[in-house]
Write an enzyme that holds these catalytic residues in place. Structure first.
Site, short mmCIF file in Angstrom:
data_model
loop_
_atom_site.label_atom_id
_atom_site.label_comp_id
_atom_site.label_asym_id
_atom_site.label_seq_id
_atom_site.Cartn_x
_atom_site.Cartn_y
_atom_site.Cartn_z
N GLY A 186 4.73 -20.23 34.64
CA GLY A 186 6.13 -20.11 35.00
C GLY A 186 7.09 -20.57 33.92
O GLY A 186 8.29 -20.66 34.16
N GLY A 187 6.56 -20.83 32.73
CA GLY A 187 7.41 -21.24 31.60
C GLY A 187 8.43 -20.19 31.22
O GLY A 187 9.42 -20.49 30.55
N GLU A 188 8.24 -18.97 31.67
CA GLU A 188 9.20 -17.90 31.41
C GLU A 188 10.13 -17.68 32.61
O GLU A 188 10.83 -16.67 32.67
CB GLU A 188 8.44 -16.60 31.05
N TRP A 258 -1.07 -24.13 32.02
CA TRP A 258 -1.74 -22.93 32.53
C TRP A 258 -3.15 -22.74 31.99
O TRP A 258 -3.70 -21.64 32.08
CB TRP A 258 -0.85 -21.69 32.40
N ASN A 276 5.76 -23.92 26.93
CA ASN A 276 7.10 -23.88 26.35
C ASN A 276 8.19 -24.31 27.34
O ASN A 276 8.03 -24.21 28.54
CB ASN A 276 7.41 -22.46 25.88
N ASP A 319 8.80 -19.82 22.10
CA ASP A 319 7.73 -19.64 23.09
C ASP A 319 6.37 -20.04 22.53
O ASP A 319 5.35 -19.39 22.79
CB ASP A 319 7.67 -18.19 23.61
N ASP A 321 4.08 -22.18 23.29
CA ASP A 321 3.36 -23.04 24.23
C ASP A 321 2.22 -23.78 23.52
O ASP A 321 1.49 -23.18 22.74
CB ASP A 321 2.62 -22.21 25.30
O1 LIG Z 1 4.66 -20.42 29.87
C1 LIG Z 1 3.92 -19.95 30.76
O2 LIG Z 1 3.87 -20.39 31.92
C2 LIG Z 1 3.03 -18.84 30.37
C3 LIG Z 1 2.06 -18.33 31.24
C4 LIG Z 1 1.21 -17.31 30.81
C5 LIG Z 1 0.21 -16.83 31.83
O3 LIG Z 1 0.01 -17.56 32.82
O4 LIG Z 1 -0.35 -15.75 31.74
C6 LIG Z 1 1.35 -16.81 29.48
C7 LIG Z 1 2.39 -17.38 28.69
N1 LIG Z 1 3.18 -18.36 29.13
C8 LIG Z 1 2.60 -16.97 27.31
O5 LIG Z 1 3.54 -17.46 26.66
C9 LIG Z 1 1.76 -16.01 26.73
O6 LIG Z 1 1.93 -15.69 25.53
C10 LIG Z 1 0.69 -15.46 27.51
C11 LIG Z 1 -0.32 -14.53 27.20
C12 LIG Z 1 -1.06 -14.41 28.34
C13 LIG Z 1 -2.28 -13.62 28.60
O7 LIG Z 1 -2.73 -13.70 29.75
O8 LIG Z 1 -2.80 -12.96 27.69
N2 LIG Z 1 -0.55 -15.21 29.31
C14 LIG Z 1 0.52 -15.86 28.84
CA LIG Z 2 4.88 -19.26 27.65
#
Ligand SMILES: O=C(O)c1cc(C(=O)O)c2c(n1)C(=O)C(=O)c1cc(C(=O)O)[nH]c1-2
Ligand SMILES: [Ca+2]
Length: 548
Positions: A186-188, A258, A276, A319, A321
């Site tokens: 949920g960082g986004e 996560w 992030n 971003d 993270d």
């Molecule tokens: O900040 C977050 O909560 C969050 C969660 C997730 C996620 O849970 O898939 C990703 C990201 N950020 C992220 O920045 C990211 O680049 C990313 C790639 C992926 C993936 O599944 O390939 N999840 C996520």
């Molecule tokens: Ca993120």
């Protein structure tokens, strides 16, 4: 809830349910039969101690079975294997129980999804945890479910957080001493991140550690990142703004957790990575270091009390993270003395090694991929900076071999521009405050880097056509297994990076490989369903390999 039992013609039931004790969970990474934790053990080394499959015979590795699920979507799962039964998940929170030697299906659970799911990067799930005869899974609608490992029946379900506010689960839980540990993505979305511990017996909440403290998240106003480079913050302006507005934005400051925590049973401490701050690219209304975003954090396993944190990037606007899971190991410190350590691979492209007791940074590795214009601030038109927002190292768990003393990290090279725009909290909706954009026409590629944990030097590199995302597995047979978006599942010599074996799975091999032994035969398994974030070819297959 719906249970299906349609094992190719006749229903097949699990005769004897696994009953996994805490002692077995504690010793999981020192035995070769089961694979009981998504990351192999509480230290999260993703290291398999068996040697039946090794550098001498790996070229004879052949598929034992290919199991096709009902869900053709991104696969990031790490199967677990308990007493010959494999449990794994798919996107949208399906769980399968299959025979780990034959691929015969026992049961299939589909989570009844609530109306609200928020996820930035695909409807992913990374697997289940096991304790006794129970399995645990987090869901896209922010529930924690407990299933009967024998039947797939739902035992209890509890809400982890409010999905309408952007909370959601893509990670696998970790179970230890009756506690189910889980964070949140949920960082986004402007969440307030946490790790929670639930009672494995009934799902009651035991403790919560918030990754954003109510007071003090402005931190020390760090000018430099963990490697000593200036982050170009206008600290005077941030301080003035903090003084006028206060720090009352902690409820929406992000900081998801996560990926799984590592657990040190001796000191009863867990170590996890915090993602992030929110909004990702627009930092103007969240002055301060935004603690504990982009950090490694250590808390007490039994109470959730804070022990220490180490922040890599203060006031992140890219971003970046901290996410690839923490790994426990022993390393040589600056004086050549072996000390307990904990390490992490960053989206920045560095592996960071810390003193486990204090968090002090012992060393960081050479950059594993090209870095450029660090730390250029995002602009309206877009500023080029490498690495891009996916890394470096994404969520991709490293593997570590205590034999080679090398950490194996999957990296991406994805040139991007970072764009910022003014943005108000939209209430649980996607909240980036700009965009990161892949630069058209610039070549993208991947690199598996083997990092010496005692020196931080890169021992060898293996470059790939596509950016790498997914887990690595190291074995005592001196092999490193990993997959690519083009479907290639590969084994390299862990000592020198020589390619020894490959198999094309037909869809992106972007999940997390594991190894186990059933009736004296070693297997290596990998989910092949592609990846949403990098748009790698989708599929729906769990493939297991063994020697002829
Ligand atoms: O900040 C977050 O909560 C969050 C969660 C997730 C996620 O849970 O898939 C990703 C990201 N950020 C992220 O920045 C990211 O680049 C990313 C790639 C992926 C993936 O599944 O390939 N999840 C996520
Ligand atoms: Ca993120």
């Amino acid at each position: 809830q719906e249970i299906q039992n349609k094992a190719g013609g006749g229903a097949t039931e699990i005769q004897k349910a696994p009953s996994i004790t805490q002692d077995q969970l504690n010793a999981a990474d020192r035995q070769g039969d089961n694979w009981l934790h998504t990351a192999g053990g509480y230290a999260q080394q993703r290291y398999y101690p068996g040697t039946q499959i090794n550098t001498g015979n790996v070229k004879k590795l052949r598929p034992a079975f290919m199991f096709q699920t009902e869900v053709k979507e991104s696969m990031e799962t790490a199967p677990i294997v308990a007493d010959g039964i494999m449990y794994f998940t798919t996107s949208y929170n399906h769980v399968y129980a299959i025979d780990a030697a034959t691929g015969q299906e026992f049961w299939h659970y589909k989570h009844k999804m609530g109306p609200i799911t928020t996820f930035c990067c695909g409807p992913n799930n990374k697997g289940v945890a096991i304790e006794g005869g129970k399995l645990f899974m987090g869901t896209l609608d922010a529930k924690l479910v407990a299933l009967d490992a024998k039947t797939g029946k739902l035992l209890w379900e509890t809400e982890i957080a409010d999905p309408e506010k952007g909370y959601s689960e893509t990670m696998a839980p970790t179970v230890v001493d009756g506690k189910v540990l889980i964070g949140t993505n949920g960082g986004e979305y402007g969440i307030r991140g946490f790790v929670k511990a639930f009672n494995s017996a009934d799902g009651k909440l035991l403790w919560t550690f918030y990754t954003i403290p109510e007071k003090g998240h402005e931190g020390v106003w760090a000018q430099n990142d963990a490697t000593g480079r200036n982050m170009k913050r206008d600290i005077a302006a941030e301080k003035a703004q903090f003084a006028s507005g206060g720090g009352n934005f902690y409820q929406t400051l992000g900081g998801g957790v996560w990926m799984n925590p590592a657990v040190d049973l001796k000191s009863r401490t867990i170590f996890f990575m915090v993602g992030n701050p929110s909004p990702d690219l627009y930092g103007a209304e969240r002055p301060g270091d935004n603690l504990y975003t982009d950090s490694m954090v250590a808390v007490d396993l039994d109470s959730g009390a804070y022990k220490w944190h180490y922040q890599y990037i203060a006031h992140d606007v890219w971003d970046l993270d901290a996410v690839s899971p923490a790994i426990l190991l022993d390393v040589k410190d600056e004086n050549g003395k072996m000390v307990p350590a904990v390490m992490h691979a960053g989206k920045t492209g560095h592996v960071y090694v810390h003193d486990r007791a204090t968090g002090k940074l012992i060393r960081f590795s050479e950059a594993m991929i090209p870095q450029e214009n660090m730390w250029s601030l995002p602009t309206a038109q877009g500023a080029r900076m490498l690495p891009g927002a996916n890394g470096g190292v994404e969520w991709s768990p490293m593997a570590y071999s205590p034999k080679t003393r090398l950490a194996y990290a999957l990296n991406l090279h994805q040139p991007m521009t970072y764009h910022v725009e003014t943005s108000k909290y939209p209430g649980g909706k996607l909240w980036l405050g700009g965009a990161f954009k892949v630069i058209e026409g610039e070549k993208q590629w991947g690199r598996l880097a083997a990092v010496n944990v005692d020196t931080g030097k890169i021992a060898w590199k293996f470059d790939t056509e596509q950016p790498l995302i997914g887990g690595a597995l190291a074995t005592a047979g001196d092999l490193v297994f990993y997959g690519e978006g083009n479907g290639l599942f590969r084994a390299l010599d862990a000592r020198n990076g020589k390619l020894l074996w490959q198999f094309n799975c037909g869809a992106g091999a972007n999940a997390q490989p594991v190894s186990y032994t059933v009736k004296g035969k070693q297997y290596v398994a990998m989910g092949c369903g592609g990846n949403t974030q990098l748009d790698f070819k989708r599929g729906n297959t769990m493939v297991a390999f063994t020697l002829d």
